[in-house]
Design an enzyme around this catalytic site. Structure first.
Site, PDB file in Angstrom:
ATOM      1  N   TYR A 136     -10.167   2.807  11.425  1.00 35.55           N
ATOM      2  CA  TYR A 136      -9.215   2.189  12.633  1.00 35.55           C
ATOM      3  C   TYR A 136      -9.264   2.956  14.228  1.00 35.55           C
ATOM      4  O   TYR A 136      -9.342   2.551  14.980  1.00 35.55           O
ATOM      5  CB  TYR A 136      -7.978   2.727  12.285  1.00 35.55           C
ATOM      6  CG  TYR A 136      -6.754   1.921  11.670  1.00 35.55           C
ATOM      7  CD1 TYR A 136      -6.969   0.928  10.559  1.00 35.55           C
ATOM      8  CD2 TYR A 136      -5.851   1.729  12.224  1.00 35.55           C
ATOM      9  CE1 TYR A 136      -7.175   0.418   9.816  1.00 35.55           C
ATOM     10  CE2 TYR A 136      -4.982   0.379  10.977  1.00 35.55           C
ATOM     11  CZ  TYR A 136      -5.641  -0.017  10.226  1.00 35.55           C
ATOM     12  OH  TYR A 136      -4.650  -0.897   9.770  1.00 35.55           O
ATOM     13  N   LYS A 186     -13.675   5.026  -2.194  1.00 38.29           N
ATOM     14  CA  LYS A 186     -14.707   3.491  -3.071  1.00 38.29           C
ATOM     15  C   LYS A 186     -16.302   4.234  -2.426  1.00 38.29           C
ATOM     16  O   LYS A 186     -17.009   4.385  -2.156  1.00 38.29           O
ATOM     17  CB  LYS A 186     -14.840   2.500  -1.625  1.00 38.29           C
ATOM     18  CG  LYS A 186     -15.486   1.769  -2.186  1.00 38.29           C
ATOM     19  CD  LYS A 186     -14.741   0.399  -3.680  1.00 38.29           C
ATOM     20  CE  LYS A 186     -15.853  -0.453  -3.517  1.00 38.29           C
ATOM     21  NZ  LYS A 186     -15.930  -1.033  -5.039  1.00 38.29           N
ATOM     22  N   ASP A 218     -10.053  -0.752  -5.373  1.00 36.86           N
ATOM     23  CA  ASP A 218      -9.953  -2.130  -6.440  1.00 36.86           C
ATOM     24  C   ASP A 218      -9.296  -1.111  -8.124  1.00 36.86           C
ATOM     25  O   ASP A 218      -9.031  -2.529  -8.231  1.00 36.86           O
ATOM     26  CB  ASP A 218     -11.603  -2.509  -6.326  1.00 36.86           C
ATOM     27  CG  ASP A 218     -12.434  -0.918  -6.994  1.00 36.86           C
ATOM     28  OD1 ASP A 218     -12.313  -0.706  -6.741  1.00 36.86           O
ATOM     29  OD2 ASP A 218     -13.108  -2.354  -7.365  1.00 36.86           O
ATOM     30  N   ASP A 242      -2.997   1.246   4.526  1.00 40.29           N
ATOM     31  CA  ASP A 242      -2.257  -0.144   5.018  1.00 40.29           C
ATOM     32  C   ASP A 242      -2.259  -0.991   3.986  1.00 40.29           C
ATOM     33  O   ASP A 242      -1.895  -1.050   4.053  1.00 40.29           O
ATOM     34  CB  ASP A 242      -3.797  -0.458   6.508  1.00 40.29           C
ATOM     35  CG  ASP A 242      -2.819  -1.732   6.815  1.00 40.29           C
ATOM     36  OD1 ASP A 242      -1.671  -2.053   7.139  1.00 40.29           O
ATOM     37  OD2 ASP A 242      -3.183  -2.834   7.272  1.00 40.29           O
ATOM     38  N   ASP A 246       0.843  -1.677   1.410  1.00 34.14           N
ATOM     39  CA  ASP A 246       2.411  -3.255   1.180  1.00 34.14           C
ATOM     40  C   ASP A 246       2.232  -3.428  -0.295  1.00 34.14           C
ATOM     41  O   ASP A 246       3.411  -4.261  -0.044  1.00 34.14           O
ATOM     42  CB  ASP A 246       1.120  -4.420   2.670  1.00 34.14           C
ATOM     43  CG  ASP A 246       1.310  -4.909   3.739  1.00 34.14           C
ATOM     44  OD1 ASP A 246       2.293  -3.051   4.400  1.00 34.14           O
ATOM     45  OD2 ASP A 246       1.861  -5.294   4.120  1.00 34.14           O
TER      46      ASP A 246
HETATM   47  C1  IPM Z   1       1.009  -0.730   9.626  1.00 33.30           C
HETATM   48  C2  IPM Z   1       0.449  -1.469  10.784  1.00 33.30           C
HETATM   49  C3  IPM Z   1      -0.585  -1.858  11.485  1.00 33.30           C
HETATM   50  C4  IPM Z   1      -0.994  -0.641  10.712  1.00 33.30           C
HETATM   51  C5  IPM Z   1      -0.751  -2.796  12.663  1.00 33.30           C
HETATM   52  C6  IPM Z   1       0.862  -3.428  13.235  1.00 33.30           C
HETATM   53  C7  IPM Z   1      -1.202  -2.217  13.482  1.00 33.30           C
HETATM   54  O1  IPM Z   1      -0.449  -3.050   9.533  1.00 33.30           O
HETATM   55  O2  IPM Z   1       1.803   0.172  10.142  1.00 33.30           O
HETATM   56  O3  IPM Z   1       0.898  -1.084   8.092  1.00 33.30           O
HETATM   57  O4  IPM Z   1      -2.215  -1.297  10.517  1.00 33.30           O
HETATM   58  O5  IPM Z   1      -1.487   0.117  10.790  1.00 33.30           O
HETATM   59 MG    MG Z   2      -0.019  -2.388   7.383  1.00 32.65          MG
END
Ligand code: IPM
Ligand code: MG
Length: 353
Positions: A136, A186, A218, A242, A246
């Site tokens: 990042y 990885k 993975d 990240d 999710d």
């Molecule tokens: C998160 C989001 C952020 C990230 C974005 C909005 C920059 O997806 O907090 O997970 O990638 O960190």
């Molecule tokens: Mg995110």
């Protein structure tokens, strides 16, 4: 008197944050809140996704409650100018290197998961994501022109100190939970991951009571779908965290439920829902404010060390669900009495007593 800088942001951010702030006012009336802009709305009003002044105030208060950033209006902008950069700058400048994302299946919502019940029962994990390094932020980055050929690059890089501090934090978190730490990597391809694993191994002897395993990213994404209940604390570099957070969030039934805390060593913290700005439902009183409200619980716990108040907020959210209320994102899967954003906030505050 503690102060919290509230950054509602874009899309559904302001709606869910309003309910969260109302909960904070009720449970901790001595905490002062003040507002500022972040994300697309800050680009429009102040010319940058977060202004220097807002960063200064965030450092000063040390505690930030954030809604969400981004939306279609700003999608055409190149990465350096996008709303997300506001969030990335705040994380970096406040040195919030650890992102904690708990994902637990709430029994009342077990049927809201898209997975079969046997894959979901007992899921209670914590993603610890490195937040201020890795791909990042790595340099060099950007677009280049090489002899008329366009290309672009990012760099995944970690210093040993960066790995050590997040590893220690993850081990400590595991020690307070079920004492299992899964390190995501990885290393079969990436040198940076092999190095990361080495540092994690160096830290491990300080935590002999925690069981450490290494798992390829993975494979981890697969195991999460099949048997997420096996995970306790999951330590990830920035990008993998990240993505996997999710996935973990979705397993629990709704992204709309999950809070996060981004913390550093100076007692500073930024607290925000895991979900995004959901522009498609913004302004329609449909957004689920529970993740934002649960972010207040994390603020109380990690930012203000008020564990009792934090539990009371969590219990109030639990009661709201047990009473059969659902926002539309949850109701579409699990049924229940559908309420809007404001009504949900009000009911949680009533449950708070
Ligand atoms: C998160 C989001 C952020 C990230 C974005 C909005 C920059 O997806 O907090 O997970 O990638 O960190
Ligand atoms: Mg995110």
């Amino acid at each position: 008197m503690p102060r919290v800088l509230v950054l509602p942001g874009d899309g559904i951010g302001p709606e869910v944050t309003a309910e969260a702030v109302a909960v904070l006012r009720q449970i901790a009336p001595d905490v002062d809140t003040e507002d500022a802009l972040v994300g697309g709305c800050a680009i429009d009003a102040e010319g940058a996704p977060v202004s220097d002044e807002t960063v200064r105030r965030a450092r000063e208060t040390g505690l930030v409650l954030l809604g969400a950033v981004g939306g279609p209006k700003w999608d055409p902008l190149p990465p350096p100018k996008r709303p997300e950069r506001g969030l990335l700058r705040l994380r970096k400048e406040l040195d919030l290197y650890a992102n904690l994302r708990p994902a637990a299946v709430i029994p009342a919502l077990e049927d809201a998961s898209p997975l079969r019940p046997e894959c979901v029962t007992g899921v209670d994990l914590l993603v610890v994501r490195e937040l201020t390094g890795g791909i990042y932020y790595g340099e060099p980055r950007g677009r280049q022109d090489r002899d008329g050929q366009r290309r672009a690059l990012n760099t995944m890089v970690y210093d040993e100190d960066e790995v050590r501090r997040i590893a220690r934090l993850a081990f400590r978190a595991a020690r307070d939970r079920r004492k299992r730490l899964t390190n995501i990597h990885k290393a079969n391809v990436l040198e940076v991951c092999a190095f990361w694993n080495e540092i994690v191994e160096e830290v491990a002897p300080d935590f002999p009571d925690v069981e450490l395993e290494h798992l390829l990213v993975d494979a981890a994404s697969m195991h999460l779908l099949r048997e997420a209940a096996r995970f306790d604390v999951v330590l990830c570099p920035n990008l993998f965290g990240d993505i996997l957070s999710d996935e973990a969030a979705m397993i629990t039934g709704s992204l709309g439920m999950l809070p996060s805390a981004s913390i550093g060593d100076e007692g500073r913290g930024l607290f925000e829902p895991v979900h995004g700005s959901a522009p498609d439902i913004a302004g329609s009183d449909q957004a689920n404010p529970l993740a934002a409200i649960l972010s207040v619980a994390m603020l109380l716990e990690y930012g203000l060390q008020r564990l009792e108040e934090a539990s009371r907020v969590r219990e109030a959210v639990g009661r709201f669900l047990e009473d059969g209320y659902r926002t539309s994102d949850l109701a579409s899967i699990s049924g229940g009495r559908v309420v809007g954003t404001r009504e949900a906030g009000k009911l949680v505050r009533e449950a708070l007593g």
